[in-house]
Structures are given as structure tokens and as C-alpha cells.
Write an enzyme that holds these catalytic residues in place. Structure first.
Site, PDB file in Angstrom:
ATOM      1  CB  SER A 132      -0.882   0.020   1.262  1.00 52.78           C
ATOM      2  OG  SER A 132      -1.530   1.277   1.397  1.00 52.78           O
ATOM      3  CE1 TYR A 190      -3.775  -2.298   5.324  1.00 50.01           C
ATOM      4  CE2 TYR A 190      -3.357   0.054   5.027  1.00 50.01           C
ATOM      5  CZ  TYR A 190      -3.645  -1.190   4.497  1.00 50.01           C
ATOM      6  OH  TYR A 190      -3.792  -1.336   3.134  1.00 50.01           O
ATOM      7  CE  LYS A 220      -1.422  -3.874   3.206  1.00 44.92           C
ATOM      8  NZ  LYS A 220      -1.521  -5.017   2.275  1.00 44.92           N
TER       9      LYS A 220
HETATM   10  N1  LIG Z   1      -8.765  -0.384  -1.309  1.00 49.86           N
HETATM   11  C1  LIG Z   1      -7.751   0.442  -1.086  1.00 49.86           C
HETATM   12  O1  LIG Z   1      -7.898   1.685  -1.069  1.00 49.86           O
HETATM   13  C2  LIG Z   1      -6.365  -0.118  -0.889  1.00 49.86           C
HETATM   14  C3  LIG Z   1      -5.299   0.794  -0.857  1.00 49.86           C
HETATM   15  C4  LIG Z   1      -3.999   0.303  -0.685  1.00 49.86           C
HETATM   16  C5  LIG Z   1      -3.798  -1.057  -0.529  1.00 49.86           C
HETATM   17  N2  LIG Z   1      -4.842  -1.916  -0.564  1.00 49.86           N
HETATM   18  C6  LIG Z   1      -4.551  -3.333  -0.403  1.00 49.86           C
HETATM   19  O2  LIG Z   1      -5.167  -4.074  -1.424  1.00 49.86           O
HETATM   20  C7  LIG Z   1      -5.409  -5.409  -0.968  1.00 49.86           C
HETATM   21  C8  LIG Z   1      -6.824  -5.819  -1.312  1.00 49.86           C
HETATM   22  O3  LIG Z   1      -7.718  -4.926  -0.697  1.00 49.86           O
HETATM   23  P1  LIG Z   1      -9.157  -4.571  -1.323  1.00 49.86           P
HETATM   24  O4  LIG Z   1      -9.271  -3.107  -1.234  1.00 49.86           O
HETATM   25  O5  LIG Z   1      -9.369  -5.271  -2.598  1.00 49.86           O
HETATM   26  O6  LIG Z   1     -10.080  -5.195  -0.174  1.00 49.86           O
HETATM   27  P2  LIG Z   1     -11.505  -5.914  -0.197  1.00 49.86           P
HETATM   28  O7  LIG Z   1     -12.311  -5.539  -1.374  1.00 49.86           O
HETATM   29  O8  LIG Z   1     -12.076  -5.700   1.170  1.00 49.86           O
HETATM   30  O9  LIG Z   1     -11.115  -7.461  -0.364  1.00 49.86           O
HETATM   31  C9  LIG Z   1     -10.356  -8.112   0.612  1.00 49.86           C
HETATM   32  C10 LIG Z   1     -10.217  -9.562   0.233  1.00 49.86           C
HETATM   33  O10 LIG Z   1      -9.373 -10.217   1.186  1.00 49.86           O
HETATM   34  C11 LIG Z   1     -10.077 -11.354   1.738  1.00 49.86           C
HETATM   35  N3  LIG Z   1      -9.588 -11.506   3.101  1.00 49.86           N
HETATM   36  C12 LIG Z   1      -9.705 -10.648   4.137  1.00 49.86           C
HETATM   37  N4  LIG Z   1      -9.078 -11.140   5.223  1.00 49.86           N
HETATM   38  C13 LIG Z   1      -8.538 -12.336   4.857  1.00 49.86           C
HETATM   39  C14 LIG Z   1      -7.778 -13.318   5.518  1.00 49.86           C
HETATM   40  N5  LIG Z   1      -7.445 -13.192   6.799  1.00 49.86           N
HETATM   41  N6  LIG Z   1      -7.396 -14.418   4.837  1.00 49.86           N
HETATM   42  C15 LIG Z   1      -7.734 -14.566   3.536  1.00 49.86           C
HETATM   43  N7  LIG Z   1      -8.465 -13.683   2.840  1.00 49.86           N
HETATM   44  C16 LIG Z   1      -8.857 -12.572   3.505  1.00 49.86           C
HETATM   45  C17 LIG Z   1     -11.558 -11.018   1.569  1.00 49.86           C
HETATM   46  O11 LIG Z   1     -12.385 -12.153   1.448  1.00 49.86           O
HETATM   47  P3  LIG Z   1     -12.987 -12.991   2.699  1.00 49.86           P
HETATM   48  O12 LIG Z   1     -13.738 -12.023   3.539  1.00 49.86           O
HETATM   49  O13 LIG Z   1     -13.810 -14.048   2.058  1.00 49.86           O
HETATM   50  O14 LIG Z   1     -11.800 -13.591   3.401  1.00 49.86           O
HETATM   51  C18 LIG Z   1     -11.525 -10.313   0.205  1.00 49.86           C
HETATM   52  O15 LIG Z   1     -11.447 -11.273  -0.823  1.00 49.86           O
HETATM   53  C19 LIG Z   1      -5.058  -5.416   0.515  1.00 49.86           C
HETATM   54  O16 LIG Z   1      -3.769  -5.931   0.670  1.00 49.86           O
HETATM   55  C20 LIG Z   1      -5.072  -3.943   0.884  1.00 49.86           C
HETATM   56  O17 LIG Z   1      -4.218  -3.662   1.981  1.00 49.86           O
HETATM   57  C21 LIG Z   1      -6.133  -1.487  -0.720  1.00 49.86           C
END
Ligand SMILES: NC(=O)c1ccc[n+]([C@@H]2O[C@H](COP(=O)([O-])OP(=O)(O)OC[C@H]3O[C@@H](n4cnc5c(N)ncnc54)[C@H](OP(=O)(O)O)[C@@H]3O)[C@@H](O)[C@H]2O)c1
Length: 256
Positions: A148, A161, A165
Site C-alpha cells: 500500500s 496497518y 505494509k
Molecule cells: N482499497 C484500497 O484503497 C487499498 C489501498 C492500498 C492497498 N490496498 C490493499 O489491497 C489489498 C486488497 O484490498 P481490497 O481493497 O481489494 O479489499 P476488499 O475488497 O475488502 O477485499 C479483501 C479480500 O481479502 C479477503 N480476506 C480478508 N481477510 C482475509 C484473511 N485473513 N485471509 C484470507 N483472505 C482474507 C476477503 O475475502 P474474505 O472475507 O472471504 O476472506 C476479500 O477477498 C489489501 O492488501 C489492501 O491492503 C487497498
């Protein structure tokens, strides 16, 4: 080696964690569209199956596998399945992460601290050690760690968090250095603010969103699909001489 960069993943086996929705689902769909047999994984396998159904309907190949990456025995079980069914691994996208606490860093609860570290650091780490050992057998493989921008600039009131990261960025370089000689590359992708459930509080609260976008030169949030091309590049032979790299996909956020 061909002069044309290859994004073709035909015959490759890929795991994408956190692939039931958001960024992970888009990455899984794009890897499958380029020929990889993709293991779509998260805690809720029924949600993963919906992504698998979409991939198969588009002519791709995929399967849903449950794995809570905060639980070491579930990581072991995932790899036991990969080894017995496929006997190889070519691509690992560490994407699943947790961010359970928004609040002052001084008030961080020890349970929340541990949960965040167990998923975001220990989970990525052991997914990578197991994955790299399998890749090593074929002398080739690519690990993509979704970190991130908060690993570089800590998010306000997202202390633990952001710390995890930053650790993922460091982990990426450590694996890159030690695994290069066995043919395994490891790179990090740093999303900026992306419109997913993960970021829904930020994206759906106009005052917070306005404040956040003031720091983004492109003045908008990303769509999850806008992360997938970068992941495909890092996963494929198109990035064959790239390891230990940190690729910002953030609308310019880290430039200012
Ligand atoms: N969205 C943003 O603004 C943003 C910004 C920077 C970085 N990121 C990074 O991008 C990545 C994906 O985030 P996203 O925004 O796509 O989130 P999201 O839409 O909330 O999806 C999260 C995914 O992770 C799974 N998950 C959560 N906890 C888990 C665990 N303990 N074990 C296995 N699976 C798990 C969830 O499914 P289940 O609930 O079925 O497990 C879901 O498939 C993360 O690493 C996040 O830190 C996101």
C-alpha cells in the site's frame, strides 16, 4: 528470449489470496484471461466460487480454495492441495490483508495489533516461503505482494496497518535478494485509494474523500481493475529482469 514482452500465462498455476472481491478478484480474472489456471482464495469459499464461475464463463480456468492467511495450518492445507493436485506453482499474488482499526496509534489494542501482524506480515511471509519452495523446483516463479502507499506514508490513524505494509515492502526486497538465485522474483504493488469494501468508509464519506483526493494529483480514486494490469506485468515474463521493485499505482500520490 523474445524481443516482444510476454504477458502469456498459458500453462501456469497462480494463487491469488483475497480474490473473492475487490483488487484480488480483478487480478485473478486478468491472470486467468491470460491463460493461468488461477486458484481464487479467501476465507469464504462460496464468494470465491462466484469469481471462479465468472472466469470459467469467460473461457478461463480457475478453482476456489478457502484459506485464512492468518492461520498457519490453513496455509499448510492450501499448499498441500496445490502440491497434490498441481505439483507446481508459478505465480503467487499475496493480496489478502486486514485493517481492523482506525484510531489513535497510542490506543492500539494488543489483540488488534496481533491480528493485523498475523494476517498482513506472518500470512504474507509464510505464503511466500511455501510458494517460493514450490517455484524453486522449476527454477522459476513470481511473487507479487500487494502492499500500500501507506507502507511509505503512514495513513493517519491507521498506524499498525501502515507498519505492516512497510514490512511487506521490506519483505519483498528480502525475498527478492535471497530467491533470485533460484529463479524466483518478488515485487511489490502499492495501490493508492481504491474503490473497494476495504476503503468504503474513506470513499463513501464525502468530507474524508475530498480531503484524501486533495493529495492525489489525478483527483480520483482508482477502480480495482486498474490494479490488475500492474499485477499481470509483475507476474508475467514481461517483467523478467525485475525483482525487488516497488510499483506505485496511486494516481501520483507518492510524488507529492
Ligand atoms: N482499497 C484500497 O484503497 C487499498 C489501498 C492500498 C492497498 N490496498 C490493499 O489491497 C489489498 C486488497 O484490498 P481490497 O481493497 O481489494 O479489499 P476488499 O475488497 O475488502 O477485499 C479483501 C479480500 O481479502 C479477503 N480476506 C480478508 N481477510 C482475509 C484473511 N485473513 N485471509 C484470507 N483472505 C482474507 C476477503 O475475502 P474474505 O472475507 O472471504 O476472506 C476479500 O477477498 C489489501 O492488501 C489492501 O491492503 C487497498
Amino acid at each position: 528470449m523474445s524481443a516482444t514482452p510476454s504477458f502469456d500465462l498459458t500453462g501456469k498455476i497462480a494463487i491469488v489470496t483475497g480474490a473473492s472481491r475487490g483488487i484480488g478478484a480483478e487480478i485473478a480474472k486478468l491472470l486467468a484471461a491470460h491463460g493461468a489456471h488461477t486458484l481464487v482464495s479467501s476465507r469464504r469459499v462460496a464468494d470465491c466460487q462466484l469469481v471462479v464461475d465468472e472466469i470459467i464463463a469467460s473461457g478461463g480456468s480457475a478453482e476456489a480454495v478457502a484459506c485464512h492467511i492468518g492461520e498457519l495450518e490453513q496455509i499448510e492445507a492450501l499448499y498441500a492441495h496445490v502440491e497434490s493436485k498441481h505439483g507446481r506453482l508459478d505465480i503467487l499474488v499475496n493480496n489478502a490483508a486486514t485493517n481492523p482499526y482506525f484510531g489513535p496509534i497510542l490506543d492500539t489494542d494488543p489483540g488488534i495489533f496481533q491480528k493485523t501482524v498475523d494476517v498482513n506480515i506472518r500470512g504474507y511471509f509464510y505464503m511466500s516461503t511455501h510458494g517460493a519452495r514450490l517455484m524453486q523446483r522449476n527454477g522459476a516463479g513470481s511473487i507479487v505482494n500487494v502492499a500500500s502507499v501507506n507502507g511509505v506514508v503512514p495513513g493517519f490513524q491507521q498506524g499498525i496497518y501502515s507498519i505492516t505494509k512497510a514490512a511487506v515492502i521490506s519483505m519483498t526486497k528480502a525475498f527478492a535478494v535471497e530467491c533470485a538465485e533460484v529463479g524466483v522474483r518478488c515485487n511489490a504493488l502499492l495501490p493508492g485509494l481504491t474503490d473497494t469494501k476495504f476503503a468504503s468508509v474513506l470513499v463513501n464519506t464525502p468530507a474524508i474523500l475530498k480531503q484524501a483526493l486533495a493529495h492525489v494529483p489525478m483527483r480520483r480514486v482508482a477502480q480495482p481493475s486498474e490494479m490488475a494490469g500492474a499485477a499481470l506485468y509483475l507476474a508475467s515474463d514481461a517483467s523478467s529482469y525485475t525483482t525487488g521493485a516497488v510499483l506505485n499505482v496511486d494516481g501520483g500520490y507518492l510524488c507529492v
